[in-house]
Motif scaffolding. Sequence first.
Motif, PDB file in Angstrom:
ATOM      1  N   LEU A 269       1.465  -1.168   2.920  1.00  0.00           N
ATOM      2  CA  LEU A 269       0.613  -1.992   2.323  1.00  0.00           C
ATOM      3  C   LEU A 269      -0.612  -1.276   2.184  1.00  0.00           C
ATOM      4  O   LEU A 269      -1.371  -1.097   1.285  1.00  0.00           O
ATOM      5  N   ALA A 270      -1.015  -0.402   3.299  1.00  0.00           N
ATOM      6  CA  ALA A 270      -2.356  -0.067   3.431  1.00  0.00           C
ATOM      7  C   ALA A 270      -2.523   1.472   3.107  1.00  0.00           C
ATOM      8  O   ALA A 270      -3.619   1.957   2.620  1.00  0.00           O
ATOM      9  N   MET A 271      -1.391   1.996   3.122  1.00  0.00           N
ATOM     10  CA  MET A 271      -1.400   3.534   2.555  1.00  0.00           C
ATOM     11  C   MET A 271      -0.472   3.661   1.231  1.00  0.00           C
ATOM     12  O   MET A 271      -0.563   4.872   0.886  1.00  0.00           O
ATOM     13  N   LYS A 272      -0.057   2.861   0.668  1.00  0.00           N
ATOM     14  CA  LYS A 272       0.893   2.765  -0.666  1.00  0.00           C
ATOM     15  C   LYS A 272       1.828   3.944  -0.544  1.00  0.00           C
ATOM     16  O   LYS A 272       2.155   4.809  -1.371  1.00  0.00           O
ATOM     17  N   ALA A 273       2.545   4.079   0.670  1.00  0.00           N
ATOM     18  CA  ALA A 273       3.576   4.879   1.018  1.00  0.00           C
ATOM     19  C   ALA A 273       4.814   4.221   1.651  1.00  0.00           C
ATOM     20  O   ALA A 273       4.585   3.169   2.259  1.00  0.00           O
ATOM     21  N   ASP A 274       5.894   4.834   1.396  1.00  0.00           N
ATOM     22  CA  ASP A 274       7.200   4.291   2.290  1.00  0.00           C
ATOM     23  C   ASP A 274       6.709   4.362   3.718  1.00  0.00           C
ATOM     24  O   ASP A 274       6.768   5.350   4.360  1.00  0.00           O
ATOM     25  N   GLY A 275       6.543   3.108   4.532  1.00  0.00           N
ATOM     26  CA  GLY A 275       6.270   3.221   5.816  1.00  0.00           C
ATOM     27  C   GLY A 275       7.294   3.633   6.845  1.00  0.00           C
ATOM     28  O   GLY A 275       6.930   4.177   8.040  1.00  0.00           O
ATOM     29  N   LYS A 276       8.578   3.577   6.346  1.00  0.00           N
ATOM     30  CA  LYS A 276       9.541   3.896   7.022  1.00  0.00           C
ATOM     31  C   LYS A 276       9.717   5.341   7.362  1.00  0.00           C
ATOM     32  O   LYS A 276      10.000   5.682   8.546  1.00  0.00           O
ATOM     33  N   ILE A 277       9.062   6.260   6.699  1.00  0.00           N
ATOM     34  CA  ILE A 277       8.794   7.711   6.683  1.00  0.00           C
ATOM     35  C   ILE A 277       8.124   7.891   7.953  1.00  0.00           C
ATOM     36  O   ILE A 277       8.487   8.940   8.603  1.00  0.00           O
ATOM     37  N   LEU A 278       6.968   7.464   8.310  1.00  0.00           N
ATOM     38  CA  LEU A 278       6.034   7.641   9.243  1.00  0.00           C
ATOM     39  C   LEU A 278       6.466   7.129  10.454  1.00  0.00           C
ATOM     40  O   LEU A 278       5.973   7.596  11.639  1.00  0.00           O
TER      41      LEU A 278
ATOM     42  N   PHE B   5      -1.036   5.487  14.509  1.00  0.00           N
ATOM     43  CA  PHE B   5      -1.096   5.151  15.737  1.00  0.00           C
ATOM     44  C   PHE B   5      -2.369   4.774  16.311  1.00  0.00           C
ATOM     45  O   PHE B   5      -2.524   3.719  16.942  1.00  0.00           O
ATOM     46  N   ARG B   6      -3.627   5.413  15.788  1.00  0.00           N
ATOM     47  CA  ARG B   6      -5.058   4.987  16.451  1.00  0.00           C
ATOM     48  C   ARG B   6      -5.248   3.684  15.765  1.00  0.00           C
ATOM     49  O   ARG B   6      -5.788   2.825  16.218  1.00  0.00           O
ATOM     50  N   GLN B   7      -4.777   3.472  14.515  1.00  0.00           N
ATOM     51  CA  GLN B   7      -5.269   2.150  13.900  1.00  0.00           C
ATOM     52  C   GLN B   7      -4.440   0.925  14.537  1.00  0.00           C
ATOM     53  O   GLN B   7      -4.960  -0.068  14.505  1.00  0.00           O
ATOM     54  N   ALA B   8      -3.168   1.083  14.725  1.00  0.00           N
ATOM     55  CA  ALA B   8      -2.320   0.038  15.373  1.00  0.00           C
ATOM     56  C   ALA B   8      -2.486  -0.105  16.895  1.00  0.00           C
ATOM     57  O   ALA B   8      -2.395  -1.078  17.423  1.00  0.00           O
ATOM     58  N   PHE B   9      -2.800   0.788  17.605  1.00  0.00           N
ATOM     59  CA  PHE B   9      -2.736   0.878  19.081  1.00  0.00           C
ATOM     60  C   PHE B   9      -3.920   1.269  19.931  1.00  0.00           C
ATOM     61  O   PHE B   9      -4.099   0.631  20.888  1.00  0.00           O
ATOM     62  N   ASP B  10      -4.837   2.068  19.362  1.00  0.00           N
ATOM     63  CA  ASP B  10      -6.163   2.554  20.015  1.00  0.00           C
ATOM     64  C   ASP B  10      -7.074   1.463  19.867  1.00  0.00           C
ATOM     65  O   ASP B  10      -7.974   1.684  18.929  1.00  0.00           O
ATOM     66  N   LEU B  11      -7.307   0.556  20.923  1.00  0.00           N
ATOM     67  CA  LEU B  11      -8.673  -0.385  20.574  1.00  0.00           C
ATOM     68  C   LEU B  11      -9.891   0.129  20.648  1.00  0.00           C
ATOM     69  O   LEU B  11     -10.857  -0.493  19.828  1.00  0.00           O
ATOM     70  N   LYS B  12      -9.992   1.356  21.042  1.00  0.00           N
ATOM     71  CA  LYS B  12     -11.425   2.179  21.049  1.00  0.00           C
ATOM     72  C   LYS B  12     -11.971   2.788  19.704  1.00  0.00           C
ATOM     73  O   LYS B  12     -12.947   3.014  19.395  1.00  0.00           O
ATOM     74  N   ASN B  13     -10.750   3.163  18.701  1.00  0.00           N
ATOM     75  CA  ASN B  13     -10.961   3.820  17.545  1.00  0.00           C
ATOM     76  C   ASN B  13     -10.562   3.146  16.417  1.00  0.00           C
ATOM     77  O   ASN B  13     -10.517   3.752  15.417  1.00  0.00           O
TER      78      ASN B  13
ATOM     79  N   TYR C  97       1.993  15.329   8.149  1.00  0.00           N
ATOM     80  CA  TYR C  97       2.818  14.287   8.565  1.00  0.00           C
ATOM     81  C   TYR C  97       2.211  13.871  10.012  1.00  0.00           C
ATOM     82  O   TYR C  97       2.103  12.635  10.278  1.00  0.00           O
ATOM     83  N   GLY C  98       1.790  14.828  10.913  1.00  0.00           N
ATOM     84  CA  GLY C  98       1.540  14.791  12.063  1.00  0.00           C
ATOM     85  C   GLY C  98       0.038  13.833  12.071  1.00  0.00           C
ATOM     86  O   GLY C  98      -0.092  12.892  12.864  1.00  0.00           O
ATOM     87  N   GLY C  99      -0.865  14.402  11.138  1.00  0.00           N
ATOM     88  CA  GLY C  99      -1.996  13.681  10.937  1.00  0.00           C
ATOM     89  C   GLY C  99      -1.793  12.235  10.529  1.00  0.00           C
ATOM     90  O   GLY C  99      -2.617  11.245  10.994  1.00  0.00           O
ATOM     91  N   ALA C 100      -1.011  11.950   9.601  1.00  0.00           N
ATOM     92  CA  ALA C 100      -0.857  10.762   9.274  1.00  0.00           C
ATOM     93  C   ALA C 100      -0.309   9.697  10.339  1.00  0.00           C
ATOM     94  O   ALA C 100      -0.624   8.618  10.277  1.00  0.00           O
TER      95      ALA C 100
END
Length: 307
Positions: A214-223, A34-42, A26-29
């Motif tokens: 959309l991207a992870m084919k999972a319920d986004g609300k959980i994460l 977070f990295r994909q949405a907010f981290d401009l460098k990564n 869960y922490g890794g996901a």
Amino acid sequence: MSEEKKNNHTLLKVIGTAAGCAAAAYGGASAYVFRQAFDLKNSNLFSGKGGTAYLTFTDNEKSEWYQHSEVKDEYMNSFDGLNLHALNLCNHPEDHKWIVMMVGPGSYNHTILDYLYEFDHAGWNVLALDARGTGKSEGRYTTLGWAEHYDLISWVNYLVNMDEKAEIALFGVSVAAAAVMNAVGDYIPDNVVCAVEEGGYSEIKELLRGGITLAMKADGKILLPGVDLLCKQILHFSFNDVSTARQLKQASVPVMFVQGVDSEFVPESMLFDNYYACGSDRELLTKEDAANDYFGKLEDFLNRYFH
């Protein structure tokens, strides 16, 4: 140890191991989102990030116009200590008419030159902002329009100090559109006469929930709780405490809402969510309308509020 106690002990170890693995997953996901949405460098989503520092000149006429324009760099410190950059295009200093323009990370390409060219030829000066973490502005993270709206207000104050007679329109695309919508519901100087947002989303958590699904084919609300915890730890805000709709209800200037290009992460419904949330005078420009003389319709709206 009795056989029953051994079995219970083994069961507890299995449960503990499974719980630990689940928590780690869960922490890794959450960290990945977070990295994909907010981290401009990564982030893979912002691979096209850049800024006014990276303008490409593919049109000879516009390139020549730009080379003969009055252009200079401006720098300012943000509320949290970042050195921010803007491009000052001032070919009409006697008119005191300004567009303060911000384009979000991942949206920069040669089309920014089209905006500068069109606004200049319609008689406006332009302060084109590099959003935090893009172009010549410092920063590693985007906050998807929240911290950026404070940056936008700071730039407006910077401009008013530079030109106290300035009449100002705010203009933002994508992430910067969210910054514009957040800004119009906050304290802004009376010099701001109107605003335009193009392709902005309604709420950060709804954007993330839909994007995760959309991207992870999972319920986004959980994460969302895990991602929000990282936002609070690293970015010092919770997307549960920020609301574009709430900001728009308090809007103090007229706003034009422009439907952006097709995006799988920003559903069309968000355009109407924003439009109906706005508490000030408002106007809607859909893709169909924009396809027919986009800049003409934009200029008609802007001209109604400039003296």
